[in-house]
Scaffold this motif. Structure first.
Motif, mmCIF file in Angstrom:
data_model
loop_
_atom_site.group_PDB
_atom_site.id
_atom_site.type_symbol
_atom_site.label_atom_id
_atom_site.label_comp_id
_atom_site.label_asym_id
_atom_site.label_seq_id
_atom_site.Cartn_x
_atom_site.Cartn_y
_atom_site.Cartn_z
ATOM 1 N N ARG A 141 6.379 -1.461 7.653
ATOM 2 C CA ARG A 141 6.844 -0.299 6.892
ATOM 3 C C ARG A 141 8.279 -0.559 6.464
ATOM 4 N NH1 ARG A 141 4.345 3.420 4.413
ATOM 5 N NH2 ARG A 141 3.012 3.717 6.228
ATOM 6 N N PHE A 170 4.408 0.083 2.380
ATOM 7 C CA PHE A 170 3.768 -0.535 3.526
ATOM 8 C C PHE A 170 3.263 -1.892 3.063
ATOM 9 C CE2 PHE A 170 2.290 -0.519 7.674
ATOM 10 C CZ PHE A 170 0.920 -0.634 7.813
ATOM 11 N N GLY A 217 0.853 -4.688 9.550
ATOM 12 C CA GLY A 217 1.640 -4.068 8.494
ATOM 13 C C GLY A 217 3.111 -3.924 8.840
ATOM 14 N N ILE A 222 1.391 -5.427 3.889
ATOM 15 C CA ILE A 222 0.392 -5.961 4.818
ATOM 16 C C ILE A 222 0.023 -7.367 4.395
ATOM 17 C CG2 ILE A 222 -1.797 -5.522 5.990
ATOM 18 C CD1 ILE A 222 -1.802 -2.742 4.789
ATOM 19 N N GLN A 277 0.845 -1.188 0.000
ATOM 20 C CA GLN A 277 0.000 0.000 0.000
ATOM 21 C C GLN A 277 0.879 1.235 0.000
ATOM 22 O OE1 GLN A 277 -2.491 0.634 3.506
ATOM 23 N NE2 GLN A 277 -4.153 1.368 2.205
#
Lengths: 119, 112
Positions: A115, A91, A113, A93, A38
């Protein structure tokens, strides 16, 4: 019930290194796990679907040799970003779905998630 | 091609009012429709699932409707609170798809 964990929550690495992200279903058996990425203010983009014990199915445009997915058990899937570059910063997930009729069935339960920042 | 549209990127309402979010889809025959909440920097959290043969579902202050003729789902939050501020995603899944298709989300801000 239906809790999914992800580790690490945050990782910073140098360009060219590989990074492994773990996704675990803590209280149910996940027959299927999904990996998304994302970008800021954008929706989830499905990268691949993995079923326990079989090879992952990658979405169009996702390089399977760059994003290695292993779903070794009913509670663990890993995503390895190989030879990471700054454009891989995002990101990531995971989500998990349980057996039909069991806990977590028909719904995806998401991890918190990871990062990834590639310098 | 399959398409999911959620109304406006952002929705601002006053505390105590009812928030209504829309999810429209085309070229899709979903077996399930789901709503998720996502806070910044976090993974989505499942809220409600509604099946194709269900018209309405409720959970506390949340209500979801599903109209397969209009190809639309409405998501309502009654007596909204500032803590309801988040991005809400709708997701559709076919009978044998095994995977969900997500909308881009609507960011709700509830002002005190």
């Amino acid at each position: 019930g239906a809790v999914v964990s992800q580790h690490p929550s945050r990782v910073i690495c140098k360009s060219g290194t590989s990074v492994k992200i773990e996704c675990r279903s803590l209280d149910f058996q996940a027959t299927t796990m999904f990996w998304y990425r994302q970008f800021p203010k954008q929706s989830l983009m499905l990268m691949a679907t993995s079923n326990e014990g079989s090879k992952a199915t990658y979405e169009q445009g996702v390089e399977k040799d760059k994003f290695l997915i292993n779903h070794a058990s009913l509670t663990l899937s890993t995503l390895t970003v190989t030879s990471a570059h700054p454009e891989d910063s995002s990101f990531y997930i995971c989500s998990a779905r349980g057996r039909s009729g069991g806990v977590g069935a028909n719904t995806q339960y998401f991890g918190p998630g990871t990062r990834l920042t590639v310098l | 091609s399959q398409k999911i549209e959620q109304n406006s990127e952002a929705l601002n309402i006053q505390e105590g009012k009812t928030a209504t979010l829309t999810c429209n889809y085309t070229n899709y025959s979903p077996a399930y429709l789901q709503w998720y909440r996502q806070d910044p920097g976090r993974g989505p959290v499942f809220l409600l699932l509604i099946r194709e043969n269900e018209k309405e579902k409720r959970k506390e202050r949340l209500k979801v409707t599903f109209d397969t003729t209009l190809k639309q789902s409405l998501f309502h939050i009654t007596a909204s609170q500032p803590a309801d501020s988040a991005t809400y995603l709708c997701a559709l899944e076919g009978t044998n798809a095994g995977k969900s298709t997500f909308g881009d989300g609507t960011t709700l801000t509830v002002k005190p």
